[in-house]
Design a protein around this motif. Structure first.
Motif, mmCIF file in Angstrom:
data_model
loop_
_atom_site.group_PDB
_atom_site.id
_atom_site.type_symbol
_atom_site.label_atom_id
_atom_site.label_comp_id
_atom_site.label_asym_id
_atom_site.label_seq_id
_atom_site.Cartn_x
_atom_site.Cartn_y
_atom_site.Cartn_z
ATOM 1 N N LYS A 262 42.696 38.180 14.403
ATOM 2 C CA LYS A 262 41.652 38.099 15.426
ATOM 3 C C LYS A 262 41.082 36.687 15.409
ATOM 4 O O LYS A 262 41.085 35.998 14.387
ATOM 5 N N ARG A 263 40.579 36.252 16.558
ATOM 6 C CA ARG A 263 40.114 34.873 16.703
ATOM 7 C C ARG A 263 38.598 34.787 16.702
ATOM 8 O O ARG A 263 37.910 35.704 17.157
ATOM 9 N N GLU A 264 38.110 33.679 16.181
ATOM 10 C CA GLU A 264 36.679 33.437 16.163
ATOM 11 C C GLU A 264 36.224 32.924 17.522
ATOM 12 O O GLU A 264 36.991 32.338 18.276
ATOM 13 N N GLY A 265 34.966 33.138 17.821
ATOM 14 C CA GLY A 265 34.411 32.655 19.077
ATOM 15 C C GLY A 265 33.715 33.757 19.828
ATOM 16 O O GLY A 265 34.272 34.844 20.005
ATOM 17 N N GLN A 266 32.528 33.488 20.281
ATOM 18 C CA GLN A 266 31.700 34.523 20.917
ATOM 19 C C GLN A 266 32.328 35.071 22.184
ATOM 20 O O GLN A 266 32.195 36.258 22.492
ATOM 21 N N ASP A 267 33.067 34.251 22.922
ATOM 22 C CA ASP A 267 33.598 34.667 24.209
ATOM 23 C C ASP A 267 35.103 34.931 24.180
ATOM 24 O O ASP A 267 35.733 35.053 25.227
ATOM 25 N N ILE A 268 35.688 35.029 22.987
ATOM 26 C CA ILE A 268 37.114 35.329 22.862
ATOM 27 C C ILE A 268 37.327 36.833 22.956
ATOM 28 O O ILE A 268 36.623 37.614 22.309
ATOM 29 N N PHE A 269 38.318 37.262 23.741
ATOM 30 C CA PHE A 269 38.491 38.695 24.001
ATOM 31 C C PHE A 269 39.029 39.466 22.810
ATOM 32 O O PHE A 269 38.935 40.693 22.766
ATOM 33 N N ASP A 270 39.608 38.783 21.809
ATOM 34 C CA ASP A 270 40.150 39.468 20.642
ATOM 35 C C ASP A 270 39.469 39.011 19.349
ATOM 36 O O ASP A 270 40.120 38.846 18.320
ATOM 37 N N ASN A 271 38.161 38.826 19.408
ATOM 38 C CA ASN A 271 37.425 38.363 18.219
ATOM 39 C C ASN A 271 37.000 39.493 17.286
ATOM 40 O O ASN A 271 36.472 39.239 16.205
ATOM 41 N N ALA A 272 37.256 40.740 17.674
ATOM 42 C CA ALA A 272 36.882 41.877 16.820
ATOM 43 C C ALA A 272 38.088 42.626 16.291
ATOM 44 O O ALA A 272 38.043 43.191 15.190
ATOM 45 N N LEU A 273 39.200 42.631 17.035
ATOM 46 C CA LEU A 273 40.340 43.470 16.666
ATOM 47 C C LEU A 273 41.589 43.007 17.405
ATOM 48 O O LEU A 273 41.521 42.588 18.558
ATOM 49 N N VAL A 274 42.738 43.080 16.722
ATOM 50 C CA VAL A 274 44.051 42.838 17.326
ATOM 51 C C VAL A 274 44.950 44.000 16.936
ATOM 52 O O VAL A 274 45.206 44.227 15.758
ATOM 53 N N GLU A 275 45.425 44.755 17.925
ATOM 54 C CA GLU A 275 46.208 45.963 17.663
ATOM 55 C C GLU A 275 47.439 45.991 18.569
ATOM 56 O O GLU A 275 47.312 45.869 19.786
#
Length: 377
Positions: A262-275
């Motif tokens: 998962k990527r850091e950044g407040q506005d990144i769509f996959d900053n919480a989970l990658v599945e």
């Protein structure tokens, strides 16, 4: 005057572009998303268009009943929700294995897998009984009473179907595998990670790397002598000799190692989970993995807004990430995607090449099933 200013601006931008050794430098310097998108379109499947005239294509069915062998009761097995399907092309049709939940509230519904078929990829006729479900077998301790969830299906070279699915006992999710010759009768082969120390490890979402044939079949394909599977909730990877027993790539502590974090950044769509989503595709440009990304809710800090992403791995080294989309290619926008059992969800899981188009099937708000199309070959 305005036209002259515009012309000068265009000429300056063109000179700046041509003066760079690497066109990507332009994107990084000007934050020009168009150039980045043009780069990624060479390997990604884009764009997908939602079939608004037909979506959602599958809804909960209140009246289909099933005698549950575990509870010894009649249940309305798909009365609550239907979502997160896998699809295969077989005999000139698309067959869909989908997740359905009953109305038992102990675990927010027990999940079973139903089967539906379609001649056009849009309109489906489903069987009245589930084809895969918790039973009084050796898997009962893992599958009851949460059920069998989120299938992903590939074939081997002999025509046998292999399905990864999640067994959920109400507390722990465990990734499992089953096989079938006809999509109707299935043999359960147990946990994919058979090492006893991993028996209670939280695991789910197994997307096996495959090759697309001319008739739309997804054939599991070895890379350097091993089958490959992307899995889990942080872009993990595993390897197998036989599609039944798997070993995950581990770090120095023996824990699963992420290859698509998962990527850091407040506005990144996959900053919480990658599945992982559908089975991954081995192409000339690399291994294409369509995946689900979730973002953090800016107010609560919890998980919100499931969207679809795409990533490309080296075709000779499936652990090596080459590129990934910076923005989601599909996201919740429609009413049926925004509101349901879980709000704001487009969860991609089924992908089939059929009638010269890509059919992408996805769960919406964990409540319904929809489809989107892409015409690119």
């Amino acid at each position: 005057m305005k036209q002259a200013i515009l012309l000068i601006s265009v000429l300056v931008s063109l000179f700046f572009f041509l003066s760079c050794e690497n066109p990507k430098q332009v994107a990084e310097s000007q934050q020009d998303s168009i150039i980045v998108i043009q780069e990624t379109q060479e390997w990604a499947i884009l764009p997908f268009t939602k079939v608004d005239s037909a979506n959602p294509i599958l809804l909960a069915e209140k009246n289909t009943s099933f005698f549950c062998p575990v509870s010894q009761k009649k249940v309305f097995w798909e009365a609550n929700d239907v979502y997160n399907p896998s699809t295969v092309v077989r005999n000139g049709k698309i067959y869909m294995i989908y997740r359905a939940e009953d109305t038992v509230k102990t675990v927010n519904g027990t999940s079973r897998l139903g089967l539906a078929e379609s001649e056009d990829g849009i309109h489906f006729k489903r069987l009245p009984q589930p084809v895969f479900f918790p039973d009084n077998d050796e898997m009962k301790k893992y599958e009851w009473m949460g059920g069998c969830e989120d299938p992903r299906i590939v074939e081997d070279s002999s025509g046998t179907y292999f399905m990864t699915y999640t067994a959920y006992d109400g507390k722990v999710a465990r990734l499992c595998v089953a096989s079938s010759k006809d999509l109707l009768q299935w043999k359960k082969h147990g946990l994919v990670f058979k090492n006893p120390k991993n028996r209670d490890r939280w695991s789910k979402s197994g997307a096996i790397v495959c090759t697309l044939t001319q008739d739309g079949k997804m054939i599991a394909t070895k890379i350097k002598g091993k089958y490959v599977m992307y899995w889990g909730e942080n872009g993990l990877i595993a390897f197998s000799n036989d599609l039944l027993t798997w070993e995950f790539l581990a770090d120095e502590r023996g824990e699963p190692k992420s290859v698509l974090p998962k990527r850091e950044g407040q506005d990144i769509f996959d900053n919480a989970l990658v599945e992982p989503g559908p089975p991954a595709l081995l192409t000339e440009k690399g291994i294409l993995l369509i995946y689900n990304g979730a973002s953090k809710d800016k107010t609560t800090g919890g998980i919100s807004n499931y969207c679809g992403g795409q990533a490309l791995f080296d075709k000779n080294d499936p652990t090596k990430l080459i590129s990934r989309l910076d923005t989601p290619f599909i996201q919740p926008e429609k009413d049926y995607e925004l509101t349901g059992l879980v709000n704001k969800v487009t969860f991609v899981e089924g992908l089939s090449y059929f009638k010269n188009q890509w059919f992408l099937y996805y769960g919406t708000a964990d409540s319904r099933i929809a489809v989107a199309l892409a015409s690119i070959k």
